[in-house]
Each structure stands twice: as structure tokens, then as C-alpha cells.
Scaffold this motif. Structure first.
Motif, short mmCIF file in Angstrom:
data_model
loop_
_atom_site.label_atom_id
_atom_site.label_comp_id
_atom_site.label_asym_id
_atom_site.label_seq_id
_atom_site.Cartn_x
_atom_site.Cartn_y
_atom_site.Cartn_z
N LYS A 144 75.06 89.67 11.45
CA LYS A 144 74.73 90.26 12.76
C LYS A 144 73.68 91.35 12.64
CE LYS A 144 77.92 88.01 15.16
NZ LYS A 144 77.60 87.14 16.31
N GLY A 145 73.48 91.89 11.42
CA GLY A 145 72.54 92.98 11.23
C GLY A 145 73.20 94.33 11.47
N LEU A 146 72.71 95.35 10.77
CA LEU A 146 73.26 96.69 10.91
C LEU A 146 72.31 97.71 10.30
CD1 LEU A 146 74.47 97.50 7.82
CD2 LEU A 146 76.14 95.78 8.49
N SER A 147 72.59 98.99 10.58
CA SER A 147 71.82 100.08 10.00
C SER A 147 72.78 101.13 9.44
CB SER A 147 70.92 100.74 11.05
OG SER A 147 69.94 99.85 11.51
N VAL A 148 72.44 101.67 8.28
CA VAL A 148 73.22 102.73 7.64
C VAL A 148 72.26 103.86 7.29
CG1 VAL A 148 74.76 103.33 5.75
CG2 VAL A 148 74.80 101.01 6.67
N ALA A 149 72.67 105.09 7.58
CA ALA A 149 71.76 106.20 7.32
C ALA A 149 72.52 107.42 6.81
CB ALA A 149 71.00 106.58 8.58
N THR A 185 67.45 106.01 5.14
CA THR A 185 67.85 105.06 6.19
C THR A 185 67.64 103.64 5.66
OG1 THR A 185 67.15 106.59 7.93
CG2 THR A 185 67.43 104.28 8.55
N LEU A 186 68.63 102.78 5.91
CA LEU A 186 68.53 101.37 5.55
C LEU A 186 68.81 100.52 6.77
CD1 LEU A 186 70.47 101.34 2.14
CD2 LEU A 186 68.00 101.47 2.48
N ASN A 187 67.90 99.59 7.08
CA ASN A 187 68.05 98.69 8.22
C ASN A 187 68.13 97.25 7.73
OD1 ASN A 187 67.62 100.86 10.18
ND2 ASN A 187 65.49 100.80 9.49
N LEU A 188 69.20 96.58 8.09
CA LEU A 188 69.38 95.18 7.69
C LEU A 188 69.27 94.31 8.94
CD1 LEU A 188 70.20 93.19 5.40
CD2 LEU A 188 72.55 93.46 6.19
N PRO A 189 68.23 93.48 9.04
CA PRO A 189 68.06 92.65 10.24
C PRO A 189 69.07 91.50 10.27
CG PRO A 189 66.38 92.11 8.62
CD PRO A 189 67.14 93.29 8.07
N ALA A 190 69.29 90.97 11.46
CA ALA A 190 70.16 89.80 11.60
C ALA A 190 69.60 88.64 10.79
CB ALA A 190 70.29 89.42 13.07
#
Length: 433
Positions: free
Chosen positions: A319-324, A342-347
Motif C-alpha cells: 500500500k506504500g508508507l512513509s517513516v520519518a 525521511t523514507l518514502n516507500l511508494p505503493a
């Protein structure tokens, strides 16, 4: 004459109707406390039946309904095996009976509650429940001293507690509490003393997960040795978190912030401590289902449980998510350290449990850290390591200190000095555990 008789009869009839209406009103008013009493009993019975009784079992032992007043008795029993065992080992009761004095109002029901064994739990609660189901509760205790069965030399002392809460009929909760102080004195002579514990919250609980805001503050914590010397002192600690759903209740964001004015040890003093991190766009369904795997019982997860958990992990990442890490900072004497990433993981349709490299190769983000010259001067043994990072192109030396600046592109951390490191290499040791 006939006309006069008819008019007189009409007047008498209207009078009778008025008297009947007044009498009906009086009858309804007279019966209303009985109706409120029945409503109160139903609310208590229904409330108990809808409780999430996984750790505690609540039973309605007795209910005596009167005209303006009622009394009730409930029993609370610990049914969680691990919690029950810990209580028994320390000589604490695993069940307790509570007495309730209930008053029937016009549009509300008020209840005063306390433990049948008041010495064991010197706490009183006053609640007011409206007929629409909303409830307000005020709780106040006397000083509580807790002694342990197998350790008579150890005890906990808790100052009188004040707490209040408001519950709406749709499940929203707003609460606050104050504990002026509590202390723990242990058999080996060590002690911990806490002052000024306060907290509050505003939100609702769904599927075992809190949505809304909560915060807790502690004015001062002292940990003491058997000789009375301080092991450490924590001053003005504050923690707050806020979790909110999107409009469709499909995903949620969770933000956490902890800070302290100072943390003193015998050899050093840390000031201006802070850490702030957040999780954004987390799929609600897969996250709550993942939690349920680990929360369903006290036994370690079985192989089937782990298989189900991994399926939810895959869905979470798909689904994708972001962790910071929005902020981390500390000052040691004159030295300063701070940073963020910051780390952004796309769907994606890639499954992280099957092909973690492919998933992490799509990650984007950034990272920044700073170490002041004063910090290096105070801890000179770190300078050689920092110099190696500079040679590798991962760090830059400026007038006021050392800087790390990098971008996360396609799963690689690309530093401003030109060095590139696959992010998966940094995370692999944690993922393999």
C-alpha cells in the motif's frame, strides 16, 4: 336554558380534560424515576456485556432497584494468565468486588463507586450518565502503600490520585489525571522517586488502537543508590503522540514527540534532549490485523500465526508508507548533536517478504546529521571515525562542525560528497533478526 346547560357541560368537560392532563403529567412524573431506574439498570447490564473482557472479567453480581435510588455490586476478576500469575506471586488480589450507590435523576443517573475492601484499594469514583449514554467520571484516591508478599522490605507509595474522563455515546473519550508523586523503595536500599506526573487524552479506541491525542509529563525523576547518591535525574520529561485517520478511514498517520530538559548522571549532564518521529499513510486494515496476531494470546506466535503476519506485512508495504525521524537532538555540556531522516516507500505490487531488495530499491527520502566541534573536542576518540567518513565522501567538515547530507534515490543513499551506499545494506542486519 338548554344552551346554558350545554355550555355548562362543555366547561365541565374541558375542566375534566385539564384535570386529566394534569393528573397524567403527575402520573408520568411519579413513574419517571422508576423508568430512569430501569434505564440505569439496562445501561449497566449492557455496558458490562459490551466490554472487551480479554484481560479482566466484569460481572454484575447484584442489582437492587428502588424508586429514587438503587444499589449494585460488581466483581472484577483478572483472567489474563500472565497478569494473574504476577499478581499472585506478589500477594495481590486477582479479583475485587465494587459497591455502587445509584441515584435516579430527571435526565441522568449518578453513581458513587468504591471497592468493598476500601483499604485494599482506597479509591472513590463519582459518575454521571445522561440518558443519551454520555458519561462523565471523577476519580480520587487516598494515599496508597503497596507491600510485596515475598519482599517485605520493598514498597511503593503513591500519593492521592485525581482523574476525570468524559465518554460520549459514540465512543469518544476525553480524560486527564494527576499523580503528585510516587516512590519505590527496594530491599537493596535503592529507590526511585517521581514527582509531578500528569497526563491527558482526547480521542477514541478502535480495534485495540488509539486514534487521537495523548500526552504525559513528569516534573522530576530521581534514581538513588543504597547510599542515597543519585544514579540519575530526569527533569521535565514530556511525551505526546497524535494519531489520525484519513477521511475514508483507510489509512492513518501517527506522530510521536518526546523531550526532556535535562538528564543528569554522576559523570555527565545531557540537556535539550528530544526525539520526534512519525509514520504516515499506514494501511489501517493490514496494520490492525498484524497487531491482532501478536495480541490474541500470551503464547508465542505459532508458525501459522507467523505466516498470517507475513501476509499482512506484505499488504502493508504494497500500500506504500512513509517513516520519518523528524528530529533527534542532544546537548552534552557544550557539544551539540542533531539530525533527521525521511523514507518514502511508494505503493507497489512487490512483496517485501519475497523480494525485499526490489521493494527497498524504490525507496526515496533524505538524511541530515550535525555534530558540533565542541562535541568532538569533548569526545576526541570519535574524530578519527569522522575523518574516515569525510574521506569516503559521506561527511563534510565546516566551520562549526561536521555535517552529513544525503538523498535517498532508488534505494541508495547518495551523499553530497559523491559516495553512494545501498540502503538495504544498512537495514539488512535488522531485517534478518
Amino acid at each position: 336554558m338548554i344552551t346554558i346547560m350545554i355550555l355548562s357541560a362543555r366547561i365541565r368537560m374541558n375542566s375534566l380534560k385539564k384535570f386529566a392532563a394534569i393528573g397524567g403529567t403527575i402520573a408520568v412524573a411519579a413513574c419517571w424515576p422508576l423508568a430512569v431506574g430501569q434505564i440505569a439498570q439496562n445501561m449497566i447490564s449492557d455496558g458490562i456485556s459490551h466490554l472487551d473482557q480479554k484481560e479482566l472479567k466484569v460481572e454484575l453480581v447484584d442489582y437492587n432497584r428502588g424508586y429514587l435510588n438503587s444499589t449494585a455490586t460488581t466483581k472484577v476478576t483478572v483472567i489474563d494468565p500472565a497478569l494473574k500469575q504476577q499478581l499472585e506471586l506478589n500477594g495481590f488480589p486477582t479479583s475485587m468486588v465494587f459497591d455502587h450507590k445509584i441515584k435516579h435523576g430527571l435526565i441522568s443517573v449518578s453513581t458513587d463507586t468504591q471497592a468493598e475492601d476500601f483499604k485494599a484499594l482506597p479509591l472513590k469514583a463519582h459518575s454521571v450518565t445522561q440518558l443519551n449514554g454520555s458519561t462523565s467520571i471523577d476519580v480520587q484516591s487516598e494515599q496508597l502503600v503497596v507491600n510485596f508478599l515475598h519482599d517485605a522490605s520493598s514498597k511503593l507509595t503513591i500519593a492521592p490520585i485525581k482523574a476525570s474522563a468524559d465518554f460520549t455515546s459514540d465512543g469518544h473519550i476525553k480524560f486527564d489525571y494527576q499523580i503528585p508523586s510516587f516512590s519505590g523503595d527496594f530491599a537493596n536500599g535503592e529507590a526511585i522517586k517521581v514527582k509531578g506526573l500528569t497526563g491527558s487524552g482526547d480521542g477514541y479506541k478502535e480495534q485495540g488502537f488509539w486514534f487521537g491525542r495523548q500526552q504525559v509529563s513528569v516534573a522530576n525523576v530521581d534514581a538513588l543508590t543504597s547510599a542515597g547518591d543519585k544514579l540519575f535525574n530526569l527533569h521535565k520529561f514530556h511525551y505526546v503522540f497524535n494519531t489520525d485517520e484519513d477521511s475514508k478511514k483507510v489509512s492513518f498517520n501517527s506522530h510521536h514527540n518526546a523531550s526532556a530538559e535535562s538528564l543528569d548522571f554522576e559523570s555527565d549532564k545531557l540537556t535539550d534532549l528530544g526525539i520526534e518521529f512519525s509514520f504516515d499513510n499506514i494501511d489501517k486494515a493490514s496494520f490492525t490485523q498484524l497487531l491482532s496476531v501478536y495480541q490474541k494470546d500470551t503464547q508465542p506466535p505459532s508458525q501459522q500465526d507467523m505466516k498470517v503476519a507475513m501476509q499482512h506485512v506484505d499488504t502493508l508495504f504494497e500500500k506504500g508508507l512513509s517513516v520519518a525521524l523528524n528530529k533527534i537532538q542532544v546537548t552534552i555540556r557544550e557539544g551539540k548533536f542533531n539530525g533527521n531522516w525521511t523514507l518514502n516507500l511508494p505503493a507497489s505490487d512487490q512483496k517485501v517478504t519475497k523480494n525485499p531488495t526490489a521493494v527497498f530499491n524504490s525507496v526515496t527520502g533524505d538524511t541530515h546529521f550535525y555534530i558540533s566541534n565542541e562535541m568532538v573536542d569533548q569526545f576526541p576518540y570519535i574524530e578519527s571515525g569522522l575523518d574516515n567518513f569525510i574521506k569516503e565522501g559521506m561527511m563534510a567538515k565546516k566551520e562549526d562542525g561536521y555535517y552529513v547530507d544525503g538523498k535517498v534515490i532508488n534505494g541508495n543513499i547518495e551523499f553530497h560528497g559523491g559516495h553512494k551506499v545501498p540502503m538495504f545494506m544498512l537495514l539488512a542486519p535488522f531485517l534478518m533478526r
